[in-house]
Design a protein around this motif. Sequence first.
Motif, PDB file in Angstrom:
ATOM      1  N   LYS A 119       1.060  -1.346   0.000  1.00 23.96           N
ATOM      2  CA  LYS A 119      -0.008  -0.068   0.011  1.00 23.96           C
ATOM      3  C   LYS A 119       0.838   1.373   0.032  1.00 23.96           C
ATOM      4  N   ARG A 120       2.048   1.319   0.737  1.00 21.21           N
ATOM      5  CA  ARG A 120       2.643   2.618   0.992  1.00 21.21           C
ATOM      6  C   ARG A 120       3.887   2.506   0.123  1.00 21.21           C
ATOM      7  N   VAL A 121       4.487   1.665  -0.558  1.00 19.76           N
ATOM      8  CA  VAL A 121       5.518   1.407  -1.397  1.00 19.76           C
ATOM      9  C   VAL A 121       5.665   0.193  -2.179  1.00 19.76           C
ATOM     10  N   HIS A 122       6.057   0.435  -3.493  1.00 19.22           N
ATOM     11  CA  HIS A 122       6.412  -0.830  -4.371  1.00 19.22           C
ATOM     12  C   HIS A 122       7.785  -0.871  -4.367  1.00 19.22           C
ATOM     13  N   MET A 123       8.225  -2.280  -4.771  1.00 18.05           N
ATOM     14  CA  MET A 123       9.369  -2.455  -4.685  1.00 18.05           C
ATOM     15  C   MET A 123       9.700  -3.367  -5.796  1.00 18.05           C
ATOM     16  N   ASN A 124      10.665  -3.687  -6.560  1.00 20.01           N
ATOM     17  CA  ASN A 124      11.288  -4.480  -7.471  1.00 20.01           C
ATOM     18  C   ASN A 124      12.192  -5.423  -6.728  1.00 20.01           C
ATOM     19  N   MET A 125      12.055  -6.828  -6.910  1.00 21.11           N
ATOM     20  CA  MET A 125      13.183  -7.654  -6.516  1.00 21.11           C
ATOM     21  C   MET A 125      13.576  -8.662  -7.764  1.00 21.11           C
ATOM     22  N   PHE A 126      14.964  -8.634  -7.651  1.00 21.24           N
ATOM     23  CA  PHE A 126      15.675  -9.090  -8.923  1.00 21.24           C
ATOM     24  C   PHE A 126      16.348 -10.426  -8.749  1.00 21.24           C
ATOM     25  N   GLY A 127      16.453 -11.417  -9.565  1.00 20.96           N
ATOM     26  CA  GLY A 127      17.305 -12.465  -9.600  1.00 20.96           C
ATOM     27  C   GLY A 127      16.714 -13.735  -8.822  1.00 20.96           C
ATOM     28  N   LEU A 128      15.374 -13.588  -8.379  1.00 20.85           N
ATOM     29  CA  LEU A 128      15.131 -14.891  -7.703  1.00 20.85           C
ATOM     30  C   LEU A 128      13.653 -15.736  -8.437  1.00 20.85           C
ATOM     31  N   TYR A 129      13.847 -16.942  -8.482  1.00 20.60           N
ATOM     32  CA  TYR A 129      12.699 -17.541  -9.096  1.00 20.60           C
ATOM     33  C   TYR A 129      11.763 -18.241  -8.063  1.00 20.60           C
ATOM     34  N   GLU A 130      11.934 -18.097  -6.813  1.00 21.67           N
ATOM     35  CA  GLU A 130      11.359 -18.670  -5.646  1.00 21.67           C
ATOM     36  C   GLU A 130      11.591 -17.974  -4.500  1.00 21.67           C
ATOM     37  N   PHE A 131      10.589 -17.790  -3.741  1.00 21.09           N
ATOM     38  CA  PHE A 131      10.907 -17.131  -2.473  1.00 21.09           C
ATOM     39  C   PHE A 131       9.390 -17.008  -1.599  1.00 21.09           C
ATOM     40  N   GLU A 132       9.638 -16.943  -0.628  1.00 18.33           N
ATOM     41  CA  GLU A 132       8.410 -16.868   0.272  1.00 18.33           C
ATOM     42  C   GLU A 132       7.783 -15.237   0.246  1.00 18.33           C
ATOM     43  N   GLU A 133       6.597 -15.361  -0.219  1.00 21.74           N
ATOM     44  CA  GLU A 133       5.878 -14.087  -0.381  1.00 21.74           C
ATOM     45  C   GLU A 133       5.247 -13.597   0.959  1.00 21.74           C
ATOM     46  N   LYS A 134       5.442 -12.229   1.039  1.00 15.76           N
ATOM     47  CA  LYS A 134       4.872 -11.559   2.152  1.00 15.76           C
ATOM     48  C   LYS A 134       4.017 -10.462   1.852  1.00 15.76           C
ATOM     49  N   LEU A 135       2.776 -10.489   1.588  1.00 16.97           N
ATOM     50  CA  LEU A 135       1.767  -9.492   1.255  1.00 16.97           C
ATOM     51  C   LEU A 135       1.130  -8.418   2.388  1.00 16.97           C
ATOM     52  N   GLY A 136       0.928  -7.365   2.235  1.00 13.90           N
ATOM     53  CA  GLY A 136       0.000  -6.730   3.282  1.00 13.90           C
ATOM     54  C   GLY A 136       0.874  -6.079   4.446  1.00 13.90           C
ATOM     55  N   LEU A 137       2.389  -6.021   4.133  1.00 13.04           N
ATOM     56  CA  LEU A 137       3.216  -5.546   5.166  1.00 13.04           C
ATOM     57  C   LEU A 137       3.025  -3.932   5.390  1.00 13.04           C
ATOM     58  N   ASP A 138       3.292  -3.405   6.163  1.00  8.39           N
ATOM     59  CA  ASP A 138       3.021  -1.967   6.327  1.00  8.39           C
ATOM     60  C   ASP A 138       3.965  -1.088   7.082  1.00  8.39           C
ATOM     61  N   THR A 139       4.598  -1.686   8.296  1.00  7.78           N
ATOM     62  CA  THR A 139       5.230  -0.800   8.855  1.00  7.78           C
ATOM     63  C   THR A 139       6.826  -0.772   8.382  1.00  7.78           C
ATOM     64  N   PHE A 140       7.624   0.094   8.677  1.00  2.00           N
ATOM     65  CA  PHE A 140       9.052   0.006   8.391  1.00  2.00           C
ATOM     66  C   PHE A 140       9.903  -1.288   8.857  1.00  2.00           C
ATOM     67  N   GLU A 141       9.593  -1.656   9.981  1.00  2.38           N
ATOM     68  CA  GLU A 141      10.173  -2.625  10.640  1.00  2.38           C
ATOM     69  C   GLU A 141       9.974  -4.115  10.048  1.00  2.38           C
ATOM     70  N   GLU A 142       8.628  -4.043   9.717  1.00  5.15           N
ATOM     71  CA  GLU A 142       8.054  -5.486   9.030  1.00  5.15           C
ATOM     72  C   GLU A 142       8.942  -5.531   7.625  1.00  5.15           C
ATOM     73  N   ILE A 143       8.525  -4.545   6.727  1.00 10.16           N
ATOM     74  CA  ILE A 143       9.357  -4.346   5.315  1.00 10.16           C
ATOM     75  C   ILE A 143      10.884  -4.609   5.507  1.00 10.16           C
ATOM     76  N   ASN A 144      11.453  -4.020   6.565  1.00  9.87           N
ATOM     77  CA  ASN A 144      12.864  -3.942   6.746  1.00  9.87           C
ATOM     78  C   ASN A 144      13.373  -5.439   6.874  1.00  9.87           C
ATOM     79  N   SER A 145      12.445  -6.088   7.737  1.00 13.48           N
ATOM     80  CA  SER A 145      13.162  -7.686   8.173  1.00 13.48           C
ATOM     81  C   SER A 145      12.827  -8.519   7.082  1.00 13.48           C
ATOM     82  N   TYR A 146      11.728  -8.240   6.050  1.00 13.55           N
ATOM     83  CA  TYR A 146      11.617  -9.033   4.943  1.00 13.55           C
ATOM     84  C   TYR A 146      12.739  -8.740   3.915  1.00 13.55           C
ATOM     85  N   ILE A 147      13.286  -7.514   3.771  1.00 13.82           N
ATOM     86  CA  ILE A 147      14.427  -7.058   2.952  1.00 13.82           C
ATOM     87  C   ILE A 147      15.411  -7.752   3.325  1.00 13.82           C
TER      88      ILE A 147
END
Length: 356
Positions: A119-147
Amino acid sequence: MFKYRMFKKSILFVALLLIITLIVGCTQIQSVKTQPDSPGSQNSKDNKWFVLRGDLHCHSSFSVDSNAPIETVVSDSVKAGYDFISLTEHNTQEHLKYLKEEYSNDDLIIIPGYEWTLKRVHMNMFGLYEFEEKLGLDTFEEINSYIDYIHELGSIVQINHPNWKALYAQFALSIPGDLMEVWNGPFGTDDKKTLKDWQNLLTEGKKIIATAGRDEHENYLNNSPVNNVYAEEKTAENIFENIKKGHLYITAMKDCSDIWLSCGDAIMGDTVEYAKGSQIYLKIEKLPHNAKIKIYSNKGIEFEEIYDASKNTAYEKEFLVEEDKSFYRVEVWSAAVSIPLGISNPIYIENENQNE
Ligand SMILES: [Zn+2]
Ligand SMILES: [Zn+2]
């Protein structure tokens, strides 16, 4: 439901590009090429670099807001002159399963991509064919730890169009991305703002790689903007590794203002130790008459010069690295219309005395 970014500013921008193409002499309509270009490579001591042109942001019908089959995206991107693209679909990995079967060919390399659309930011990730998706993250901390998780998998994260009006730019700018999309779709006031934001982040000492993306959902014959990557091989792995290092410059279109920036063996994206007497070498080819060349550092604009095409040579400049500078980068602007023709990534200068 997300409201996805669709089309903006397109018609006006296409007209502007046409003006540049016709009047000031950049050529953009090219047939498919078989050999990589090598502007600037003669300046490199080991002469190993050539340039591959690509797009790091586009969508096919695997995204909910596009109807284009992947086959069309691929064939039209080849016609548009790209050597590589990344299909960055919104919140789905379905296209990655499809692309896994060696979709790349000699004409077009496909780098796996994904647009993590929050909702608050769009981010591209490159180089991966498979990973665990995390949708609906909203806080800086949540997004940061997923990064962190994405980094552990060896991928890189790009902050997309941070000044798009439906997003919260200041929030997007606080996310620790590896790359920042300073040019999204037709160059507009939001991109101009992002370019300034990027300069500010660099001045604060952050190392963020500038990229561009068409963010196309419909017309893949469009060939603006372009990421020009200094690569050693035409493979997805090598292109990805060089993007990761910031070995790239952006141009408004193909074959327009090719920028070479080096300091000894280091090229744009690299970091060099400050040494008294060391020099930065800049060469720009395919410049239209009266193009404005601007060299930036952490202190703002260092030099500004208007190119005189009547000399019939490439633009070249050599200058001393100064002790209080932490980076140098280049922008080329069109004299005819107010858009950049080229944007380089910086060469970073590390100076122990300054940092203590
Ligand atoms: Zn987006
Ligand atoms: Zn997108």
